[in-house]
Design an enzyme around this catalytic site. Structure first.
Site, PDB file in Angstrom:
ATOM      1  CG  ASP A 111      -2.091   0.896   1.264  1.00  0.00           C
ATOM      2  OD1 ASP A 111      -2.220   1.542  -0.020  1.00  0.00           O
ATOM      3  OD2 ASP A 111      -2.728   1.316   2.279  1.00  0.00           O
TER       4      ASP A 111
ATOM      5  CG  HIS B  76       0.753   2.417  -9.473  1.00  0.00           C
ATOM      6  ND1 HIS B  76       0.402   1.842  -8.236  1.00  0.00           N
ATOM      7  CD2 HIS B  76      -0.428   3.185  -9.841  1.00  0.00           C
ATOM      8  CE1 HIS B  76      -0.784   2.412  -7.960  1.00  0.00           C
ATOM      9  NE2 HIS B  76      -1.450   3.131  -8.963  1.00  0.00           N
TER      10      HIS B  76
ATOM     11  CG  LEU C 174       9.706 -17.139  -3.523  1.00  0.00           C
ATOM     12  CD1 LEU C 174      10.071 -16.696  -2.343  1.00  0.00           C
ATOM     13  CD2 LEU C 174       9.368 -16.059  -4.420  1.00  0.00           C
TER      14      LEU C 174
END
Ligand code: FPP
Length: 246
Positions: A26, A43, A137
């Site tokens: 956020d 962003h 991962l």
């Protein structure tokens, strides 16, 4: 739940890594606003933070990382921002697939990805297919994701099986629901990190986060660093998890 304000970075060996970390990324918009930049610049900086975080998690030995990249509610943002986010995602997937291969990272998507624009979906499918055999991962990107929607989709799938006679209604238990979520086959996240100070779950992994430890950071997502990650992990490792027992 706790807020981390100040911390001393730890070395990798000092903290034992959680198997699955979930992050609510956020504050991109506020990061940009603070600098007098357009939201998309925030962003873009956020995407760079994603790259750093994936690498840091891999180095810590985290096996699953789930990032809240685009929520069901995010479709309600102005069309121009949605479009810019989709383009950013496409570019990210195109440019970072090579790096994911190098890092042995497998990409996975969770959410109603059929709602994504065709071009974005195609790039996403390509990256998922290319990285499917990687083992270090698993990076789950939550895209067009909502926790309630996920539970609705699982309920529908279970109801369908009951209707077809594949499943006995009396055998439905926690595991049945878990196995019909988008994250089926993965362990629940044991640590949730949220940046930029808000104390909300925002419809993220509602079922899977039942027992997760929560760390809230007073930092915008683009400023999230490897030392923030190691501090959150150390905080997690220091807490005794009892799962409701004594
Ligand atoms: C929240 O910041 C962030 C998002 C809605 C999108 C997250 C997207 C990225 C980190 C970049 C792209 C991701 C990938 C995987 C390439 P906000 O815009 O809600 O910030 P604000 O609350 O300050 O307005």
């Amino acid at each position: 739940m706790s807020k981390l304000h100040e911390h001393t970075p730890l070395t990798h060996s000092e903290a034992s890594a959680p198997e699955h970390i979930a992050i609510i990324m956020d504050g991109n918009g506020r990061w940009a606003k603070q600098r007098g930049l357009p939201r998309i610049a925030g962003h873009r900086a956020g995407a760079e933070s994603v790259r750093r975080t994936v690498e840091a998690c891999k180095n810590l030995g985290v096996k699953f990382l789930t990032l809240y990249a685009f929520s069901s509610e995010n479709w309600n943002r102005p069309e121009s921002e949605v479009k810019a986010l989709m383009q950013l995602l496409e570019r990210f997937l195109k440019e970072k697939t090579k790096e994911m291969m190098k890092q042995n990272v497998r990409l996975n998507a969770i959410g109603r990805t059929d709602m994504l624009p065709a071009k974005t979906r195609k790039q996403l499918e390509l990256a998922i297919e290319t990285t499917q055999n990687n083992t270090a991962l698993t990076l789950n990107l939550a895209l067009s994701y909502g926790g309630r929607e996920e539970i609705v989709d699982a309920t529908r799938a279970i109801a369908e099986k009951v209707k077809n006679g594949e499943l006995d209604i009396n055998t439905i238990d926690n595991d049945t629901v878990t196995n019909h979520l988008y994250t089926a086959g993965q362990p629940d996240p044991c640590l949730l990190i949220r940046t930029s100070g808000e104390l909300r779950l925002s419809n993220f992994l509602l079922w899977q986060l039942s027992y997760a430890e929560i760390v809230i950071l007073d930092k915008f997502w683009p400023d999230f660093s490897e030392s923030d990650l190691t501090a959150a992990v150390a905080h997690f490792s220091g807490r005794q998890r009892r799962f409701g027992a004594l």
